[in-house]
Design a protein around this motif. Sequence first.
Motif, PDB file in Angstrom:
ATOM      1  N   THR A 129       0.824  -1.217   0.000  1.00  0.00           N
ATOM      2  CA  THR A 129       0.000   0.000   0.000  1.00  0.00           C
ATOM      3  C   THR A 129       0.853   1.259   0.000  1.00  0.00           C
ATOM      4  O   THR A 129       1.901   1.322   0.653  1.00  0.00           O
ATOM      5  N   LEU A 130       0.370   2.232  -0.737  1.00  0.00           N
ATOM      6  CA  LEU A 130       0.988   3.558  -0.765  1.00  0.00           C
ATOM      7  C   LEU A 130      -0.062   4.568  -0.311  1.00  0.00           C
ATOM      8  O   LEU A 130      -1.203   4.523  -0.769  1.00  0.00           O
ATOM      9  N   GLU A 131       0.310   5.443   0.590  1.00  0.00           N
ATOM     10  CA  GLU A 131      -0.568   6.551   0.972  1.00  0.00           C
ATOM     11  C   GLU A 131       0.161   7.838   0.634  1.00  0.00           C
ATOM     12  O   GLU A 131       1.329   8.004   0.983  1.00  0.00           O
ATOM     13  N   ILE A 132      -0.524   8.736  -0.042  1.00  0.00           N
ATOM     14  CA  ILE A 132       0.078  10.034  -0.364  1.00  0.00           C
ATOM     15  C   ILE A 132      -0.779  11.125   0.271  1.00  0.00           C
ATOM     16  O   ILE A 132      -1.986  11.176   0.026  1.00  0.00           O
ATOM     17  N   ASP A 133      -0.173  11.973   1.062  1.00  0.00           N
ATOM     18  CA  ASP A 133      -0.902  13.105   1.639  1.00  0.00           C
ATOM     19  C   ASP A 133      -0.731  14.327   0.753  1.00  0.00           C
ATOM     20  O   ASP A 133       0.403  14.745   0.468  1.00  0.00           O
ATOM     21  N   LEU A 134      -1.859  14.897   0.361  1.00  0.00           N
ATOM     22  CA  LEU A 134      -1.855  16.183  -0.334  1.00  0.00           C
ATOM     23  C   LEU A 134      -2.455  17.193   0.645  1.00  0.00           C
ATOM     24  O   LEU A 134      -3.367  16.858   1.411  1.00  0.00           O
ATOM     25  N   TYR A 135      -1.972  18.422   0.593  1.00  0.00           N
ATOM     26  CA  TYR A 135      -2.378  19.366   1.631  1.00  0.00           C
ATOM     27  C   TYR A 135      -2.704  20.714   1.022  1.00  0.00           C
ATOM     28  O   TYR A 135      -1.975  21.218   0.165  1.00  0.00           O
ATOM     29  N   ASP A 136      -3.811  21.289   1.496  1.00  0.00           N
ATOM     30  CA  ASP A 136      -4.162  22.649   1.082  1.00  0.00           C
ATOM     31  C   ASP A 136      -3.928  23.578   2.274  1.00  0.00           C
ATOM     32  O   ASP A 136      -4.642  23.503   3.283  1.00  0.00           O
ATOM     33  N   ALA A 137      -2.944  24.455   2.154  1.00  0.00           N
ATOM     34  CA  ALA A 137      -2.523  25.277   3.298  1.00  0.00           C
ATOM     35  C   ALA A 137      -3.613  26.261   3.727  1.00  0.00           C
ATOM     36  O   ALA A 137      -3.814  26.490   4.915  1.00  0.00           O
ATOM     37  N   LEU A 138      -4.339  26.823   2.774  1.00  0.00           N
ATOM     38  CA  LEU A 138      -5.323  27.846   3.145  1.00  0.00           C
ATOM     39  C   LEU A 138      -6.433  27.270   4.026  1.00  0.00           C
ATOM     40  O   LEU A 138      -6.764  27.807   5.077  1.00  0.00           O
ATOM     41  N   THR A 139      -6.993  26.132   3.606  1.00  0.00           N
ATOM     42  CA  THR A 139      -8.133  25.574   4.349  1.00  0.00           C
ATOM     43  C   THR A 139      -7.684  24.577   5.417  1.00  0.00           C
ATOM     44  O   THR A 139      -8.508  24.090   6.179  1.00  0.00           O
ATOM     45  N   ASP A 140      -6.405  24.247   5.437  1.00  0.00           N
ATOM     46  CA  ASP A 140      -5.858  23.275   6.394  1.00  0.00           C
ATOM     47  C   ASP A 140      -6.518  21.905   6.210  1.00  0.00           C
ATOM     48  O   ASP A 140      -6.824  21.213   7.183  1.00  0.00           O
ATOM     49  N   VAL A 141      -6.755  21.538   4.971  1.00  0.00           N
ATOM     50  CA  VAL A 141      -7.384  20.244   4.667  1.00  0.00           C
ATOM     51  C   VAL A 141      -6.330  19.308   4.082  1.00  0.00           C
ATOM     52  O   VAL A 141      -5.538  19.719   3.234  1.00  0.00           O
ATOM     53  N   THR A 142      -6.328  18.063   4.562  1.00  0.00           N
ATOM     54  CA  THR A 142      -5.431  17.048   4.001  1.00  0.00           C
ATOM     55  C   THR A 142      -6.258  16.045   3.213  1.00  0.00           C
ATOM     56  O   THR A 142      -7.279  15.563   3.708  1.00  0.00           O
ATOM     57  N   VAL A 143      -5.814  15.753   2.019  1.00  0.00           N
ATOM     58  CA  VAL A 143      -6.464  14.723   1.202  1.00  0.00           C
ATOM     59  C   VAL A 143      -5.462  13.582   1.056  1.00  0.00           C
ATOM     60  O   VAL A 143      -4.385  13.770   0.481  1.00  0.00           O
ATOM     61  N   THR A 144      -5.818  12.433   1.604  1.00  0.00           N
ATOM     62  CA  THR A 144      -4.905  11.286   1.525  1.00  0.00           C
ATOM     63  C   THR A 144      -5.383  10.339   0.439  1.00  0.00           C
ATOM     64  O   THR A 144      -6.531   9.878   0.466  1.00  0.00           O
ATOM     65  N   LEU A 145      -4.510  10.078  -0.515  1.00  0.00           N
ATOM     66  CA  LEU A 145      -4.843   9.135  -1.590  1.00  0.00           C
ATOM     67  C   LEU A 145      -4.283   7.774  -1.199  1.00  0.00           C
ATOM     68  O   LEU A 145      -3.105   7.671  -0.854  1.00  0.00           O
ATOM     69  N   LEU A 146      -5.133   6.759  -1.239  1.00  0.00           N
ATOM     70  CA  LEU A 146      -4.688   5.417  -0.836  1.00  0.00           C
ATOM     71  C   LEU A 146      -4.678   4.488  -2.045  1.00  0.00           C
ATOM     72  O   LEU A 146      -5.641   4.477  -2.828  1.00  0.00           O
ATOM     73  N   TYR A 147      -3.593   3.725  -2.157  1.00  0.00           N
ATOM     74  CA  TYR A 147      -3.426   2.794  -3.281  1.00  0.00           C
ATOM     75  C   TYR A 147      -2.956   1.461  -2.730  1.00  0.00           C
ATOM     76  O   TYR A 147      -1.877   1.400  -2.141  1.00  0.00           O
ATOM     77  N   SER A 148      -3.739   0.391  -2.921  1.00  0.00           N
ATOM     78  CA  SER A 148      -3.238  -0.941  -2.557  1.00  0.00           C
ATOM     79  C   SER A 148      -3.042  -1.739  -3.832  1.00  0.00           C
ATOM     80  O   SER A 148      -3.986  -1.911  -4.622  1.00  0.00           O
ATOM     81  N   VAL A 149      -1.819  -2.229  -4.023  1.00  0.00           N
ATOM     82  CA  VAL A 149      -1.477  -2.933  -5.257  1.00  0.00           C
ATOM     83  C   VAL A 149      -1.587  -4.437  -5.020  1.00  0.00           C
ATOM     84  O   VAL A 149      -0.913  -4.971  -4.131  1.00  0.00           O
ATOM     85  N   PHE A 150      -2.436  -5.109  -5.790  1.00  0.00           N
ATOM     86  CA  PHE A 150      -2.550  -6.571  -5.759  1.00  0.00           C
ATOM     87  C   PHE A 150      -1.779  -7.076  -6.963  1.00  0.00           C
ATOM     88  O   PHE A 150      -2.312  -7.118  -8.072  1.00  0.00           O
ATOM     89  N   GLU A 151      -0.521  -7.440  -6.743  1.00  0.00           N
ATOM     90  CA  GLU A 151       0.387  -7.707  -7.858  1.00  0.00           C
ATOM     91  C   GLU A 151      -0.119  -8.841  -8.739  1.00  0.00           C
ATOM     92  O   GLU A 151      -0.392  -8.654  -9.915  1.00  0.00           O
TER      93      GLU A 151
END
Length: 722
Positions: A129-151
């Motif tokens: 699994t990969l988790e990537i945090d994206l962040y918007d500084a103005l609104t202080d909101v974090t959007v985490t994208l989750l990816y689980s790879v089933f090879e």
Amino acid sequence: MIKFFAENRLFHLQTREFSYVMQVLENEQLVHRYFGKKVNHFGTGNKITYLDRAFAPSPISGDRTFSLEALSLEYSGNGLGDFRMASVELRNEFGVGLDLKFQTYRIYKGKFALEGLPSSFGSEDEVETLEIDLYDALTDVTVTLLYSVFESANFLARSVKITAGEHATTIEKCLSFTLDMPRKDFVVHSLMGRYAYEKEWTQTPLTSGRYEISSVRGASGHAQTPFLALADERITEDSGEIYSGHLVYSGNFKAFAETSPLHYTRWGIGLNDQAFSWRLEEHQSFQTPEALISYTDQGLAAMTQDSHNFIKYHLVRSPFVDKVRPILINNWEATYFDFTEEKILELAKVASQTGIELFVLDDGWFGRRNDDESSLGDWFVNRQKLPNGLGGLAQSINDLGMEFGLWFEPEMISINSDLYRKHPDWAIGITGRDPIYSREQLVLDLSQEQVCDYIIESVGSILESAPITYVKWDMNRNITSMPERLANNERYEFHHRYMLGLYRILEELTTRFPHILFESCSGGGGRNDLGMMYYMPQAWASDNTDAIGRLSIQEGTSLIYPVNSIGAHVSAVPNHQVGRVTPLETRGNIAMMGGAFGYELDLTSLEKEEIEEITEQVATYKSIRQTIQNGQFYRLARTSNTQSTIYVNEDRSQAVFTFVKILAQPEAPLIQVRLKGLDPEVQYSCSQLNETFYGDELMNIGLTMPSVQKDYFSVQYIFNKI
Ligand code: GLA
């Protein structure tokens, strides 16, 4: 499975067949770089072309070539220059729009978890699994994208988590994924249809503009399946590229594909934003349902097989997933509401003599339910019809050597019911407005905890009261309003809260009764989706029991869903939905193709010869059901008048071939069908033809179908290795 290259900040996800590549740009923007056939290398030579595009807004002063509109974005917050369909929309004191910038990432073994929602699973060896945090500084909101790879299963599971920081915010929309692809010459494959004509395999060339399928019914619906695939224009069963996306969800959803003026395609799937919003107070999070993505360049058969295998081994949680399913008799079309214990036992007796293994008692056994206008919610047995109760009836059926199953429709409440008289506020409705009727029933408000508790308790106590090993869980109307009980700002949370309530009920009941095989139903396939399949490995595919009508329904359903999930029954003639008279042989052959085989007709009214034929069908099915339910499935040659399929078991020692020709024709050309999946060097015998063949003959030369001047003609040939 997941690599991060620090020098160019590139993420490369790989499965058996595909690569999925993302990159963080200098300004911390996360862009999508590639999704397609697996590559071992994605070097620095692979550069993004930046051009000055008219009317393309740039967030960088002095750089007219950088615009979100012209880039492939991984998840688009909108409001900053990307004018395509947004992935996420929030509303808060700062207005709308999110400037999502890369913040950090995590890679770990195993699958990401989803709370309260059905989702795929796999071991730490199978999934990364990969988790990537994206962040918007103005609104202080974090959007985490989750990816689980089933090879090896060749799937990527996705979800998105939105977390508020110091400010409250309202989510107006959040899709589980969107994907930008640098081409638009696709044909969209989806499963549409209507009641009694579910899962019509629809192929629509993507033209300029938007293709969308969505539901606001509070269920996925008969006419929409949370699935969409983008395929090459000339795809065949054995070749061509196809990208597919599923949503593991049973409520309101949306799937779309849109082209951009620059000839890109953006597609995605997720919760429907119509009649949806979700309030996040400071530091609260919301997680989207899971989406599943796959790719193959080996054509439609490969997509189907990957999908079947993934669903069976990484999504269906039931212990029955690969166990052979019992052959059942259901009394619905035999008796409808008009039955007594005596009638049921007469039917069960004949059924047991044919070798049928399970009796399913359908609607009408509870409350005062003698038609469809009363008693939903009153889950206590009707002693007038069943004087010995469910326990007594189940015992008598067990004594005949059969198991006993029962129908429920737990999410509903009849206006004429004790439950409604006691708890009118448990039904979804709006004071001051007349209810919207559908089969004289209303939907229970599953966003209320006490209502869910009532269902768990009332269904649970019936299941404990008798030896019940099978449950048909029905849902026979859609949701038309949102309860006024909820304050305005929560009202738009209702549909998703309903689903969370339903999933809690299913989680609890399926965990508490692991010995029960659950089948989902919604007037047939009105909610036949992966959300339900996580809990219930079988679904009643359609209320249309006509063999010929079933051909397209079964074909569409099996395009993505495992064959053993498809409930398929032999019914009476003239058929109750369309009046067609088809031979018993063809009804049997087509229902066996369906997977989870059974009967739904009054066996006590049949001739002796018909009962003998059914006894033979039952015996035949027992000898091939492992191959049909757990073997490899291939669609073979088909036209609008013919269909043929083959199932081959794991060691290729048995194959079941079925051919159906709907209407006879004058001077009909001979039809040659080439088989698939066999062992070329193995000699097979076929008792129906009284011949032997080698696998390579059957696969390359093929078989000539009999020339018969009869409508609704079919054959079933069983090949066994000698
Ligand atoms: C729905 C189901 C049918 C049957 C009836 C009973 O229509 O799809 O199979 O169970 O309900 O009311």
